[in-house]
Write a protein that holds these residues in place. Structure first.
Motif, mmCIF file in Angstrom:
data_model
loop_
_atom_site.group_PDB
_atom_site.id
_atom_site.type_symbol
_atom_site.label_atom_id
_atom_site.label_comp_id
_atom_site.label_asym_id
_atom_site.label_seq_id
_atom_site.Cartn_x
_atom_site.Cartn_y
_atom_site.Cartn_z
ATOM 1 N N ARG A 27 0.829 -1.209 0.000
ATOM 2 C CA ARG A 27 0.000 0.000 0.000
ATOM 3 C C ARG A 27 0.861 1.256 0.000
ATOM 4 O O ARG A 27 0.529 2.245 -0.668
ATOM 5 N N ALA A 28 1.963 1.246 0.735
ATOM 6 C CA ALA A 28 2.861 2.398 0.758
ATOM 7 C C ALA A 28 3.470 2.640 -0.624
ATOM 8 O O ALA A 28 3.610 3.790 -1.046
ATOM 9 N N CYS A 29 3.813 1.564 -1.319
ATOM 10 C CA CYS A 29 4.352 1.718 -2.678
ATOM 11 C C CYS A 29 3.318 2.312 -3.624
ATOM 12 O O CYS A 29 3.629 3.197 -4.419
ATOM 13 N N ILE A 30 2.089 1.846 -3.507
ATOM 14 C CA ILE A 30 1.010 2.368 -4.352
ATOM 15 C C ILE A 30 0.759 3.843 -4.036
ATOM 16 O O ILE A 30 0.612 4.674 -4.932
ATOM 17 N N GLU A 31 0.747 4.166 -2.746
ATOM 18 C CA GLU A 31 0.508 5.550 -2.355
ATOM 19 C C GLU A 31 1.676 6.449 -2.773
ATOM 20 O O GLU A 31 1.471 7.603 -3.147
ATOM 21 N N ARG A 36 3.350 10.982 -6.750
ATOM 22 C CA ARG A 36 4.074 11.611 -7.859
ATOM 23 C C ARG A 36 3.151 12.486 -8.702
ATOM 24 O O ARG A 36 3.569 13.504 -9.243
ATOM 25 N N SER A 37 1.909 12.050 -8.823
ATOM 26 C CA SER A 37 0.963 12.837 -9.619
ATOM 27 C C SER A 37 0.147 13.802 -8.760
ATOM 28 O O SER A 37 -0.771 14.441 -9.264
ATOM 29 N N GLY A 38 0.449 13.870 -7.476
ATOM 30 C CA GLY A 38 -0.232 14.813 -6.607
ATOM 31 C C GLY A 38 -1.515 14.311 -5.994
ATOM 32 O O GLY A 38 -2.249 15.080 -5.393
ATOM 33 N N ARG A 39 -1.817 13.028 -6.130
ATOM 34 C CA ARG A 39 -3.067 12.492 -5.598
ATOM 35 C C ARG A 39 -2.948 12.024 -4.150
ATOM 36 O O ARG A 39 -3.951 11.710 -3.529
ATOM 37 N N ALA A 40 -1.724 11.941 -3.621
ATOM 38 C CA ALA A 40 -1.538 11.465 -2.250
ATOM 39 C C ALA A 40 -0.357 12.193 -1.620
ATOM 40 O O ALA A 40 0.411 12.865 -2.295
ATOM 41 N N SER A 41 -0.234 12.015 -0.333
ATOM 42 C CA SER A 41 0.831 12.676 0.411
ATOM 43 C C SER A 41 2.096 11.819 0.410
ATOM 44 O O SER A 41 2.070 10.667 0.833
ATOM 45 N N ARG A 42 3.186 12.383 -0.050
ATOM 46 C CA ARG A 42 4.459 11.649 -0.101
ATOM 47 C C ARG A 42 4.991 11.324 1.296
ATOM 48 O O ARG A 42 5.405 10.188 1.539
ATOM 49 N N PRO A 43 4.990 12.269 2.250
ATOM 50 C CA PRO A 43 5.486 11.924 3.594
ATOM 51 C C PRO A 43 4.678 10.805 4.249
ATOM 52 O O PRO A 43 5.223 9.942 4.931
ATOM 53 N N ARG A 44 3.374 10.820 4.025
ATOM 54 C CA ARG A 44 2.527 9.770 4.596
ATOM 55 C C ARG A 44 2.886 8.407 4.004
ATOM 56 O O ARG A 44 2.936 7.406 4.717
ATOM 57 N N ALA A 45 3.149 8.363 2.718
ATOM 58 C CA ALA A 45 3.530 7.111 2.074
ATOM 59 C C ALA A 45 4.873 6.612 2.592
ATOM 60 O O ALA A 45 5.044 5.416 2.850
ATOM 61 N N ILE A 46 5.804 7.522 2.789
ATOM 62 C CA ILE A 46 7.132 7.126 3.272
ATOM 63 C C ILE A 46 7.056 6.633 4.718
ATOM 64 O O ILE A 46 7.640 5.602 5.060
ATOM 65 N N GLY A 48 4.443 5.382 6.251
ATOM 66 C CA GLY A 48 3.743 4.098 6.230
ATOM 67 C C GLY A 48 4.647 2.968 5.775
ATOM 68 O O GLY A 48 4.613 1.866 6.330
ATOM 69 N N GLY A 49 5.458 3.227 4.777
ATOM 70 C CA GLY A 49 6.384 2.208 4.295
ATOM 71 C C GLY A 49 7.437 1.855 5.330
ATOM 72 O O GLY A 49 7.754 0.677 5.533
#
Length: 76
Positions: A27-31, A36-46, A48-49
């Motif tokens: 899920r973190a990889c998908i987020e 990259r396209s601005g649809r999700a938060s990069r810090p949140r994805a990192i 979570g990963g």
């Protein structure tokens, strides 16, 4: 720490935590890709990963610990 390593319920938690951590990594990889396209938060994805990776590492380390210590009451 000795209580945590000898708790008989942790062996059950490991087998639940490992798949959940792997799903969290996916899920973190998908987020992250969506960020990259601005649809999700990069810090949140990192974050979570990283947390999912820590959970998977802890579950694997505990399974290895149990396999290398057959004298623990968990395996009795």
């Amino acid at each position: 720490m000795a209580c945590w390593l000898c708790c008989p319920f942790w062996i059950l938690v490991c087998f639940i935590a490992l798949p959940l951590a792997l799903v969290g990594l996916v899920r973190a990889c998908i987020e992250y890709r969506a960020s990259r396209s601005g649809r999700a938060s990069r810090p949140r994805a990192i974050v979570g990963g990283v947390l999912s990776l820590l959970g998977a590492t802890a579950a694997i380390a505990y399974m290895i610990f149990l396999a290398s210590h057959p004298d623990l009451p968990v395996q009795g």
